[in-house]
Design an enzyme around this catalytic site. Sequence first.
Site, short mmCIF file in Angstrom:
data_model
loop_
_atom_site.label_atom_id
_atom_site.label_comp_id
_atom_site.label_asym_id
_atom_site.label_seq_id
_atom_site.Cartn_x
_atom_site.Cartn_y
_atom_site.Cartn_z
CG ASN A 31 -31.73 -32.28 -3.44
OD1 ASN A 31 -31.81 -33.51 -3.44
ND2 ASN A 31 -30.58 -31.66 -3.62
CB CYS A 46 -23.92 -29.32 0.57
SG CYS A 46 -23.99 -30.06 -1.05
CG ASN A 71 -27.09 -30.26 -3.94
OD1 ASN A 71 -28.02 -29.75 -3.32
ND2 ASN A 71 -26.59 -31.44 -3.62
N GLY A 114 -38.72 -34.12 -8.92
CA GLY A 114 -39.29 -34.74 -7.73
C GLY A 114 -40.46 -35.64 -8.06
N GLY A 157 -35.72 -38.48 -11.62
CA GLY A 157 -34.75 -38.98 -10.66
C GLY A 157 -34.92 -40.43 -10.28
CG LEU A 181 -23.11 -35.01 -1.77
CD1 LEU A 181 -22.58 -33.72 -1.19
CD2 LEU A 181 -23.86 -34.75 -3.07
#
Length: 307
Positions: free
Chosen positions: A193, A131, A128, A244, A266, A73
């Site tokens: 993710n 984390c 998001n 994805g 991505g 990050l």
Amino acid sequence: MADTSVILSGIRLDNPVIPASGTFGYGREMSEFYDLNILGALSFKGTTREERIGNPSPRIAECSGGLINCVGLQNPGIDKVISEELPWLRRHFRKPIIANISGFSIDDYRYCCERMDAEEQVEIIEVNISCPNVHGGGMSFGTSPDHAAAVTRAVKQATSKPVYMKLTPAVTDIAEIARACEDEGADGLCLINTVPAMRINVSTRRPVTAMPTGGLSGAAIFPRALRAVWSVAQVCKVPVIGCGGVASARDVIEMMMAGATAVEVGAENLRNPFACKDIIEALPEEMKRLGIERLADITGAALNPDR
């Protein structure tokens, strides 16, 4: 003429293609390759309350069908994003902006969403929840329905903008997490993710990256992402952004048929800086080949008919 437009929480996108957070920075570097305004929207780099320098190098490892990253990050913190990155982005980008927010406590998420709520140029907030929860033993917020719900509830109280919760695939039942977010007022969902993964250098007998494990992205995870979108779209009524392994116009169409309203690209941006542009330009021809006149009409085409 093919109609590639879609509606995301009342916001019109000329096309469903959005660069995924973390693969496009804040748009500065990519603007040297092409006009950013070809994009449907833009999700900028994950932003935290404080500046983060990220994990030590090496933090990228190539593998078949994708790459593993453990960037950590890295970002300049919300103050600089608001004072420097957002003004630049708005001068060069006229389309909807999605602010990706990360945090390590509910207070972090709430604070960052409150700050972004005041920024007129931000249309959607993407949260998001992959984390680690520093107050909950380090487990990611997105691995527990209760924790995911708590974050959703907190950020919905902090902003009037549409909130999309970005979910981790590292769970037994992603639909359960999605329902928990929807029940607490999430306006949409973004999935998936990266997938937890690692590589080992067999010569040194050590992990390839400085942090032993990271997140796998790229074409290798597309089938898993597709299944997640399909599973969530079966049980949730809010729009889904599919993410994805998307690398082509056909991937976009397949993801939308699984239930996505829009699609994020991505890792392919890192392999090919022109990826989003190429996909957008290829969409009308792909639609013609498949007999699709209006792209929005295919969302959920592969869902169970009794949905």
